[in-house]
Design a protein around this motif. Structure first.
Motif, short mmCIF file in Angstrom:
data_model
loop_
_atom_site.label_atom_id
_atom_site.label_comp_id
_atom_site.label_asym_id
_atom_site.label_seq_id
_atom_site.Cartn_x
_atom_site.Cartn_y
_atom_site.Cartn_z
N PRO A 44 0.79 -1.24 0.00
CA PRO A 44 0.00 0.00 0.00
C PRO A 44 0.82 1.28 0.00
O PRO A 44 0.37 2.31 -0.52
CB PRO A 44 -0.83 -0.12 1.29
N GLY A 45 2.02 1.23 0.57
CA GLY A 45 2.84 2.43 0.63
C GLY A 45 3.45 2.86 -0.68
O GLY A 45 3.86 4.02 -0.83
N THR A 46 3.49 1.94 -1.64
CA THR A 46 4.11 2.25 -2.94
C THR A 46 3.19 1.95 -4.11
O THR A 46 3.65 1.84 -5.25
CB THR A 46 5.42 1.47 -3.10
N THR A 47 1.91 1.82 -3.82
CA THR A 47 0.93 1.49 -4.86
C THR A 47 -0.08 2.63 -5.01
O THR A 47 -0.49 3.24 -4.03
CB THR A 47 0.17 0.19 -4.50
N VAL A 48 -0.47 2.90 -6.24
CA VAL A 48 -1.52 3.86 -6.54
C VAL A 48 -2.57 3.15 -7.40
O VAL A 48 -2.24 2.38 -8.30
CB VAL A 48 -0.97 5.10 -7.28
N LEU A 49 -3.83 3.40 -7.10
CA LEU A 49 -4.95 2.86 -7.88
C LEU A 49 -5.45 3.93 -8.83
O LEU A 49 -5.79 5.04 -8.40
CB LEU A 49 -6.08 2.41 -6.95
N LEU A 50 -5.48 3.61 -10.11
CA LEU A 50 -5.95 4.53 -11.15
C LEU A 50 -7.27 4.04 -11.71
O LEU A 50 -7.37 2.90 -12.19
CB LEU A 50 -4.91 4.63 -12.27
N THR A 51 -8.30 4.89 -11.68
CA THR A 51 -9.54 4.59 -12.39
C THR A 51 -9.55 5.41 -13.67
O THR A 51 -9.24 6.60 -13.65
CB THR A 51 -10.80 4.90 -11.55
N LEU B 64 2.57 13.15 -10.27
CA LEU B 64 1.88 12.81 -9.02
C LEU B 64 2.33 11.44 -8.52
O LEU B 64 2.56 11.26 -7.32
CB LEU B 64 0.37 12.82 -9.24
N LEU B 65 2.45 10.47 -9.41
CA LEU B 65 2.89 9.13 -9.01
C LEU B 65 4.26 9.20 -8.35
O LEU B 65 4.51 8.55 -7.32
CB LEU B 65 2.93 8.19 -10.21
N ARG B 66 5.16 9.99 -8.92
CA ARG B 66 6.51 10.09 -8.34
C ARG B 66 6.46 10.81 -7.00
O ARG B 66 7.20 10.45 -6.06
CB ARG B 66 7.43 10.80 -9.33
N THR B 67 5.59 11.78 -6.87
CA THR B 67 5.44 12.47 -5.58
C THR B 67 4.96 11.50 -4.50
O THR B 67 5.38 11.58 -3.34
CB THR B 67 4.43 13.62 -5.72
N PHE B 68 4.09 10.57 -4.88
CA PHE B 68 3.56 9.59 -3.93
C PHE B 68 4.52 8.43 -3.68
O PHE B 68 4.22 7.54 -2.87
CB PHE B 68 2.23 9.03 -4.43
N GLY B 69 5.66 8.39 -4.37
CA GLY B 69 6.59 7.28 -4.21
C GLY B 69 6.07 6.00 -4.82
O GLY B 69 6.39 4.89 -4.37
N CYS B 70 5.27 6.14 -5.85
CA CYS B 70 4.63 4.98 -6.48
C CYS B 70 5.64 4.10 -7.21
O CYS B 70 6.50 4.59 -7.93
CB CYS B 70 3.56 5.45 -7.47
N ARG B 71 5.50 2.79 -7.01
CA ARG B 71 6.24 1.82 -7.82
C ARG B 71 5.29 0.94 -8.64
O ARG B 71 5.67 0.43 -9.68
CB ARG B 71 7.11 0.95 -6.92
#
Length: 215
Positions: free
Chosen positions: A14-21, A135-142
């Motif tokens: 959850p800390g490195t995941t983003v959900l996109l709709t 935004l993904l990079r700001t959130f630390g998304c992998r």
């Protein structure tokens, strides 16, 4: 070697995941859709309900949610006109106009105050040419979990762009829809499975439950 389940749990941290709709807006998948065949496919396949389940679970698990919306200005400025799809969209009885109900997130998808809505005026992709990557990079998304419509155009665009930008793409195959109905599994099997981790809504939910504190 880690098992497939262990690998998916690691990918969906959850800390490195983003959900996109993708384009889960009233004017696309709602009852007054500009594209009724696509809206019907999203509803009858269970994809729209599964997107709603994933968003609700993401809220509970602390996974960031981004909603990608396609819209156009009433004067058409900024809209692409270099493909048949765009020209056909201009003639549809329901227009995805900025500020209209057509570009609101469709029921039954829950939207929280922590969700972000990214709107685009042009192109085919919810990522290319938008602020999503920043935004993904700001959130630390992998890992980017891609859901929504359509499996014909916007969803594969999102997956390809995510992979090209260095993210791991995860696609719950039962949370995307396209037309005709039998095209979606063919797209998943022959294209998306080559570049993304293909899974199910239930498996994603299980991974987020397993990652919950105290478990």
């Amino acid at each position: 070697m880690p098992s497939d389940a262990a690998r998916l749990i690691a990918q969906l941290d959850p800390g490195t995941t983003v959900l996109l709709t993708v384009e889960c807006q009233r004017g696309v998948v709602g009852p007054d859709s500009a594209l009724p065949e696509l809206a019907e496919a999203a509803r009858t396949s269970g994809a729209l309900a599964n997107v709603a389940r994933l968003v609700a679970a993401a809220h509970d698990a602390g996974v960031q949610v981004l909603h990608a919306v396609a819209e156009r200005r009433p004067d058409g400025r900024g809209a692409s006109r270099n493909a048949r799809l765009f020209k056909a969209a201009e003639r549809l009885p329901v227009q995805q106009l900025t500020g209209s109900t057509a570009v609101r997130i469709a029921d039954p998808i829950p939207v929280s105050g922590d969700d972000l809505v990214v709107r685009r005026l042009h192109g085919l992709s919810p990522i290319a040419g938008t602020e999503v990557d920043a935004l993904l990079r700001t959130f630390g998304c992998r890992t980017l979990v891609v859901t929504g419509v359509s499996a014909n155009v916007a969803v594969p665009n999102a997956v390809f762009d995510a992979v090209n930008l260095g993210y791991t793409a995860v696609v719950p195959a039962d949370a995307i829809a396209g037309v005709p109905a039998d095209y979606t599994p063919a797209m998943v099997r022959n294209t998306l499975a080559l570049v993304a981790t293909v899974t199910t809504t239930d498996d994603v939910l299980s991974c987020w439950r397993a990652a919950a504190p105290g478990r």
